[in-house]
Design an enzyme around this catalytic site. Structure first.
Site, PDB file in Angstrom:
ATOM      1  N   HIS A 244       0.872  -0.786  -0.344  1.00  0.00           N
ATOM      2  CA  HIS A 244      -0.020  -0.134   0.239  1.00  0.00           C
ATOM      3  C   HIS A 244       0.886   1.330  -0.044  1.00  0.00           C
ATOM      4  O   HIS A 244       1.975   1.133   0.714  1.00  0.00           O
ATOM      5  CB  HIS A 244      -0.880   0.012   1.169  1.00  0.00           C
ATOM      6  CG  HIS A 244      -2.191   1.035   1.196  1.00  0.00           C
ATOM      7  ND1 HIS A 244      -2.156   2.503   0.706  1.00  0.00           N
ATOM      8  CD2 HIS A 244      -3.048   0.807   1.616  1.00  0.00           C
ATOM      9  CE1 HIS A 244      -2.764   3.248   1.209  1.00  0.00           C
ATOM     10  NE2 HIS A 244      -4.098   1.467   0.889  1.00  0.00           N
ATOM     11  N   ARG A 267      -6.540  10.098  -0.004  1.00  0.00           N
ATOM     12  CA  ARG A 267      -6.737  10.477  -1.567  1.00  0.00           C
ATOM     13  C   ARG A 267      -7.980  11.268  -1.268  1.00  0.00           C
ATOM     14  O   ARG A 267      -7.831  11.652  -3.286  1.00  0.00           O
ATOM     15  CB  ARG A 267      -5.325   9.764  -2.177  1.00  0.00           C
ATOM     16  CG  ARG A 267      -4.230  10.202  -1.520  1.00  0.00           C
ATOM     17  CD  ARG A 267      -3.092   8.253  -1.850  1.00  0.00           C
ATOM     18  NE  ARG A 267      -2.987   7.449  -1.228  1.00  0.00           N
ATOM     19  CZ  ARG A 267      -3.369   6.281  -2.141  1.00  0.00           C
ATOM     20  NH1 ARG A 267      -2.771   6.277  -3.224  1.00  0.00           N
ATOM     21  NH2 ARG A 267      -3.390   5.474  -1.345  1.00  0.00           N
TER      22      ARG A 267
END
Length: 454
Positions: A244, A267
């Site tokens: 990740h 995000r």
């Protein structure tokens, strides 16, 4: 209706979903977990759960179909895509979310878009982490069914029992004594993203990742994989490990092996990634593998920035991260520049160019096409955190069919043995889309629970 018995090994979201579904199909259930508390990694999952064609999407005028979700998942899986498993995942997605809402009262009313998705389809509620909301609701409901469901914690399964060709139960250790339990077995033990032992699965299949930190709890050591393999269960894609891109670097303990995950949702709501010079270097909503690769080439430290609007969209998340000292609030960009040494002029240039891309005046050189909460200015508050890639999820695992039956090397089902969640392999191919781990847990947990009672 069945009068069978199902033994579920693992008390995360996949195991809990299997247990509840076995109960719905008339079985009695024993759930065994090696830790003192249920939940596994599921309780930490913070971005949401995918669903295509849900009431929440309709309420937000989002048009989506299982077919569109299938195409996005297939594109992400690339050459390791397995159509029968992807179809099971995507076709069951909307009914699975409805089961969580209707049966357990889980709030999944908010919808956002994560990297690699062509349509917003990742659902969460108005409270905190969706993984915690789902898992805790299923734990509470299972504890209330103690007449038909037994939960045993601190119980480590050490062997599968077999009679003829069929799996008939488990042997496990609890409180220093060995016990056996008879019934069909569902393996839901999670992945191997914390299996850093010499000779462990990461060392065997991805030695290049053993130096990275992980977001996983120390239980995620591939126990279920070893149990299945001990009886001839096939493992697949074991070298496919998802790194990740965004794990928090804790300023108090920057070298810690276990990191908190910075949810992809940060995000998704408009967070920006910048390098040590204050410049963007990637489409923040690209696939996880692509963002990770860009981060590993960029100049560290990498920072995540959220403006006030983005922070407000994930207020509960951000308050939690701030309370842990992982995210810091600055009154303005000048304060950030003074504290970190980032050039204020570079931040101004980054903010101005990002606004031009969002307005459509210029094209983002990194290919970003979605600009929620896009306006960043020098004189407004910013939330800032330092980021590092982390071993997060293992796409490889136990080979199953679309009925969650564990398969041997010849592709034949091993009678009486089923698996679900991160313990299974092949659903995501080369890359898992954000929001599909919780979905895989519930979808294949439900399938395994039903299959175990057939």
């Amino acid at each position: 209706m069945s009068t069978s018995r199902t033994i579920v090994v693992g008390g995360g979201l996949a195991g809990l979903s299997a247990a509840h579904t076995a109960l719905e199909n008339g079985a009695t259930v024993v759930l065994l977990d090696k830790k003192p508390a249920l939940g596994g990694n599921s309780v930490k999952a913070s971005s949401g759960i995918n669903g295509a064609g849900t009431p929440a999407q309709q309420a937000n005028n989002i048009i989506d179909t299982p077919e569109a979700f299938y195409r996005d998942t297939e594109a992400s899986a690339r050459d390791l895509a397995r159509p029968h498993l992807i179809k099971a995942l995507t076709d069951h997605s909307a009914p699975t979310l409805q089961w969580l809402v209707d049966t357990f009262g889980v709030d999944l009313s908010l919808v956002t878009r994560l990297g690699g998705h062509s349509i917003p389809r990742t659902h969460r509620g108005k409270g905190g982490a969706p993984g915690w909301a789902m898992t805790s609701a299923l734990v509470k409901a299972l504890e209330a069914k103690s007449d038909r469901a037994q939960i045993v914690k601190d119980a480590k399964v050490v062997a599968l029992l077999k009679d003829g060709g069929r799996v008939t139960g488990v042997e496990y250790e609890v409180g220093g004594e060995k016990r056996t339990e008879k019934g069909a077995v569902v393996i839901a033990t999670g992945g191997y993203a914390a299996d850093f032992a010499p000779g462990g699965f990461l060392a065997q299949h991805r030695a290049d990742l053993t130096a990275l930190p992980t977001t996983n709890g120390d239980h995620a050591t591939g126990d279920g994989h070893r149990l299945a393999a001990s009886l001839g269960g096939a493992l697949c894609d074991m070298d496919q490990v998802q790194v990740h891109p965004t794990g928090f670097v804790d300023p108090k303990d920057p070298g810690a092996k276990t990191k908190f995950l910075a949810a992809e949702a940060l995000r998704g709501v408009g967070g920006l990634l910048i390098d040590k010079n204050g410049a963007r270097f990637v489409n923040e909503l690209d696939r996880r593998d692509a963002v990770t690769a860009a981060m590993q080439k960029a100049e560290a430290p990498i920072r995540l920035l959220l403006n006030s609007q983005a922070a407000a969209a994930l207020e509960a998340h951000c308050k939690f991260y701030q309370s842990k000292g992982l995210m810091k609030r600055y009154e303005n960009a000048a304060e950030l520049a003074q504290d970190t040494g980032l050039p204020l002029s570079a931040l101004e240039a980054t903010f101005k160019s990002h606004q031009a891309y969002a307005d459509g005046r210029e094209k983002d050189p990194f290919g970003k096409g979605n600009f929620d909460n896009a306006t960043y200015t020098l004189d407004e508050p910013l939330l800032v955190a330092q980021m590092t890639p982390v071993v997060h999820y293992t796409m490889g695992g136990i080979t199953v069919d679309d009925q969650a039956r564990v398969l041997d090397a010849s592709g034949a089902p091993i009678p009486g043995l089923f698996a679900a969640g991160e313990a299974i392999g092949g659903v995501h191919g080369r890359n898992r889309l954000g929001g599909s781990s919780l979905l895989e847990a519930v979808v294949f947990g439900r399938i395994a629970g039903k299959s175990s009672t057939a």
